[in-house]
Write a protein that holds these residues in place. Sequence first.
Motif, PDB file in Angstrom:
ATOM      1  N   LEU A 528       0.830  -1.211   0.000  1.00 15.74           N
ATOM      2  CA  LEU A 528       0.000   0.000   0.000  1.00 15.74           C
ATOM      3  C   LEU A 528       0.867   1.264   0.000  1.00 15.74           C
ATOM      4  O   LEU A 528       0.556   2.237  -0.691  1.00 15.74           O
ATOM      5  CB  LEU A 528      -0.929   0.000   1.227  1.00 15.74           C
ATOM      6  CG  LEU A 528      -2.052  -1.047   1.232  1.00 15.74           C
ATOM      7  CD1 LEU A 528      -2.836  -0.980   2.535  1.00 15.74           C
ATOM      8  CD2 LEU A 528      -2.986  -0.876   0.042  1.00 15.74           C
ATOM      9  N   GLN A 529       1.932   1.255   0.783  1.00 16.95           N
ATOM     10  CA  GLN A 529       2.851   2.410   0.806  1.00 16.95           C
ATOM     11  C   GLN A 529       3.481   2.628  -0.568  1.00 16.95           C
ATOM     12  O   GLN A 529       3.598   3.764  -1.033  1.00 16.95           O
ATOM     13  CB  GLN A 529       3.950   2.178   1.847  1.00 16.95           C
ATOM     14  CG  GLN A 529       3.478   2.244   3.278  1.00 16.95           C
ATOM     15  CD  GLN A 529       4.546   1.768   4.257  1.00 16.95           C
ATOM     16  OE1 GLN A 529       5.378   0.917   3.924  1.00 16.95           O
ATOM     17  NE2 GLN A 529       4.541   2.316   5.463  1.00 16.95           N
ATOM     18  N   LYS A 530       3.881   1.550  -1.201  1.00 19.66           N
ATOM     19  CA  LYS A 530       4.511   1.638  -2.525  1.00 19.66           C
ATOM     20  C   LYS A 530       3.554   2.251  -3.544  1.00 19.66           C
ATOM     21  O   LYS A 530       3.939   3.139  -4.324  1.00 19.66           O
ATOM     22  CB  LYS A 530       4.928   0.227  -2.961  1.00 19.66           C
ATOM     23  CG  LYS A 530       5.591   0.153  -4.319  1.00 19.66           C
ATOM     24  CD  LYS A 530       5.938  -1.297  -4.638  1.00 19.66           C
ATOM     25  CE  LYS A 530       6.530  -1.437  -6.034  1.00 19.66           C
ATOM     26  NZ  LYS A 530       6.829  -2.859  -6.351  1.00 19.66           N
ATOM     27  N   ILE A 531       2.296   1.811  -3.522  1.00 18.58           N
ATOM     28  CA  ILE A 531       1.296   2.324  -4.475  1.00 18.58           C
ATOM     29  C   ILE A 531       0.968   3.786  -4.154  1.00 18.58           C
ATOM     30  O   ILE A 531       0.903   4.636  -5.058  1.00 18.58           O
ATOM     31  CB  ILE A 531       0.023   1.454  -4.436  1.00 18.58           C
ATOM     32  CG1 ILE A 531       0.350   0.016  -4.870  1.00 18.58           C
ATOM     33  CG2 ILE A 531      -1.064   2.047  -5.331  1.00 18.58           C
ATOM     34  CD1 ILE A 531      -0.786  -0.969  -4.670  1.00 18.58           C
ATOM     35  N   ARG A 532       0.771   4.093  -2.854  1.00 21.90           N
ATOM     36  CA  ARG A 532       0.472   5.476  -2.447  1.00 21.90           C
ATOM     37  C   ARG A 532       1.599   6.430  -2.850  1.00 21.90           C
ATOM     38  O   ARG A 532       1.346   7.525  -3.382  1.00 21.90           O
ATOM     39  CB  ARG A 532       0.265   5.488  -0.924  1.00 21.90           C
ATOM     40  CG  ARG A 532      -0.173   6.813  -0.301  1.00 21.90           C
ATOM     41  CD  ARG A 532       0.994   7.694   0.172  1.00 21.90           C
ATOM     42  NE  ARG A 532       2.000   7.002   0.923  1.00 21.90           N
ATOM     43  CZ  ARG A 532       1.916   6.723   2.233  1.00 21.90           C
ATOM     44  NH1 ARG A 532       0.869   7.095   2.940  1.00 21.90           N
ATOM     45  NH2 ARG A 532       2.920   6.106   2.851  1.00 21.90           N
ATOM     46  N   ASN A 533       2.837   6.020  -2.626  1.00 21.35           N
ATOM     47  CA  ASN A 533       3.992   6.866  -2.961  1.00 21.35           C
ATOM     48  C   ASN A 533       4.104   7.102  -4.462  1.00 21.35           C
ATOM     49  O   ASN A 533       4.483   8.186  -4.905  1.00 21.35           O
ATOM     50  CB  ASN A 533       5.282   6.234  -2.434  1.00 21.35           C
ATOM     51  CG  ASN A 533       5.335   6.208  -0.915  1.00 21.35           C
ATOM     52  OD1 ASN A 533       4.584   6.917  -0.253  1.00 21.35           O
ATOM     53  ND2 ASN A 533       6.209   5.394  -0.354  1.00 21.35           N
ATOM     54  N   GLU A 534       3.756   6.081  -5.252  1.00 23.78           N
ATOM     55  CA  GLU A 534       3.802   6.230  -6.708  1.00 23.78           C
ATOM     56  C   GLU A 534       2.713   7.192  -7.194  1.00 23.78           C
ATOM     57  O   GLU A 534       2.950   8.025  -8.078  1.00 23.78           O
ATOM     58  CB  GLU A 534       3.645   4.855  -7.366  1.00 23.78           C
ATOM     59  CG  GLU A 534       3.590   4.875  -8.873  1.00 23.78           C
ATOM     60  CD  GLU A 534       4.866   5.353  -9.563  1.00 23.78           C
ATOM     61  OE1 GLU A 534       4.879   5.386 -10.803  1.00 23.78           O
ATOM     62  OE2 GLU A 534       5.838   5.715  -8.863  1.00 23.78           O
TER      63      GLU A 534
END
Length: 608
Positions: A528-534
């Motif tokens: 989720l962090q990876k997708i949010r950051n992208e």
Amino acid sequence: MGNSELQTKIKDAPVDPGCYLYKNSAGKIIYVGKAKILRNRVRSYFSQSHTKDPKTLSLVAHIADVEFIVTHSEVEALILENTLIKKHRPKYNIFMKDDKTFPYLKITNELFPQIFVTRKLIKDSAKYFGPYTDSSNMKEVLRIIKKLFAIRDCSFKLDEETVQSKKVRLCLNYHIHRCDGPCQGLISPEDYGITIQKIAQFLRGKTTETLEFFRQKMETAAKEMKFEIAAKYRDSYSALQNYSSRQSVEFNDQVDRDLLAIVTEEEIACAVVFRIREGKLVGKDSFFLEGVAAHEPSEVMQTFIQQYYEKALTAPQEVLINIYPKECDLLKEWLSELRGTKVAISKPAKEERLQLMKMAERNASLQIKEILLKKSQKEDYTPKSLIRLQTDLMLANLPRRIEAFDISNIRGKFAVGSLVTFVDAKAKKSDYRRFKIKTVEGINDFSMMAEVIKRRYSRQVREANDLPDLILIDGGKGQLSAGKQALMELNLDSLPVAGIAKRLDEIFVPNRNDPFLLRKDSPSLILLQKIRNEAHRFAITYHRKLRGKGEIGSELDRIVGLGAARKKELWAKFKTISAMKSASVADYCEIKGVGPKLAQKIWDQLHR
């Protein structure tokens, strides 16, 4: 076994140290653990006052029976736990991937010992060195040994009777000075044994002592006028010096140490071991661990240290780690017993050791990525992070397609929205979209989020395109409510939606007043962090581009004689702000209708 019988067993569990084996209804061992006081440990699994992670809850739900094995000490329990895990490979334990194929170098225990490669560890009083995870490295070590030391390469049984009767004839290796002829009694068992001792020292990384051995032999032979033998020892000394110089010197204190770095991603952990002997990096090994997804990093490190040093058969003076193991003091005690002297376990503090640890972590990360890439290329592959995310968010379907939204603006100006798409936990950039906010004036992130979501999915419905398995919103309760309302207006309120707030990474879901937190090392939170950051990166990049264009546009508006048509021509030619600012006066003159005077005005205005 009935529930009452299991409760009775737990109630009457021993108060001694030992191991406990949980079994399912089929009698299969599903977990092996150890404890200083068995009764206290097994009771904790069934205590209502203890909060339990999903893995423990699942384990407890499948426990139908328990077996106890009492030991004399906690260290003995630790060793037994290792053996039982290796033997039964229980579902809920962590274990290194089957390493029975890893080779060792074996020095046999006989009158004239042999050295060869083996893949079996047998309790036969022989000395084993390894395991070698890189077989090419092991072959290089064996080649150097055979070049440096005159030892036999045959497999004959050379006992006293065989040697005295001279049953075995001299082979070619003797004539080319690769063997000292023990088969014919041309070297005593004592002298041959000294050579074997030096080989063992070399395999432990003690090159300084081996170099001194060759130097003394060379000088003695030279004094005795045995120049051919002296030349042989000289060549061995030079070859060993050359080999030693190729190894990186990392420390100056000559302490033997191992450096262990573990990196976990999804359901896999990779452990990298750097072996440092006499200040030199003499070896690197890599291991993969299975069944780690639901375990704390400290548990993973604990298990790896137990299983690695059981195979390594000895321990160095110091073990440097990147994560403290769960029972550090107990491991120190066990390793100290294994070595015979005190063993320290600690995190690196000095800069040179920290840099080496970072290098080990990078190695582990690269190897995990390689494994995951191979898995992802299989047609039926499902990332474990998606399975965990489905469980953590209580989704009806696996979230294979996730679409995430973010808003970026500065005090309501140059407001934009972004959409990024991830399929099977990987970015699908061809499905990225960006939006200029059209209907919202001023600072109102909630309304901006509603506009973007409504525009996106009204088109998807109109064109009968696929809808996502999960919509992720960068923001808290307000943004989530706005997005949910927009979906309801499109009759899409059945689509799963979640929000992730920036500050504490709190997770918001509809119909729940309070947010919840996932474990920091949870695969689903990391995804989720990876997708949010992208989504944030994509939004802010577009926002900065528009803001830059707006600022340049206002600069161009101040130039007398530069109309809308010529401004359009400027943008058509230079495309970007940086290209426009980097252009020369002559470049501006290439535009139709822009003469030298106007071109100079443009250059002056953009370089004020």
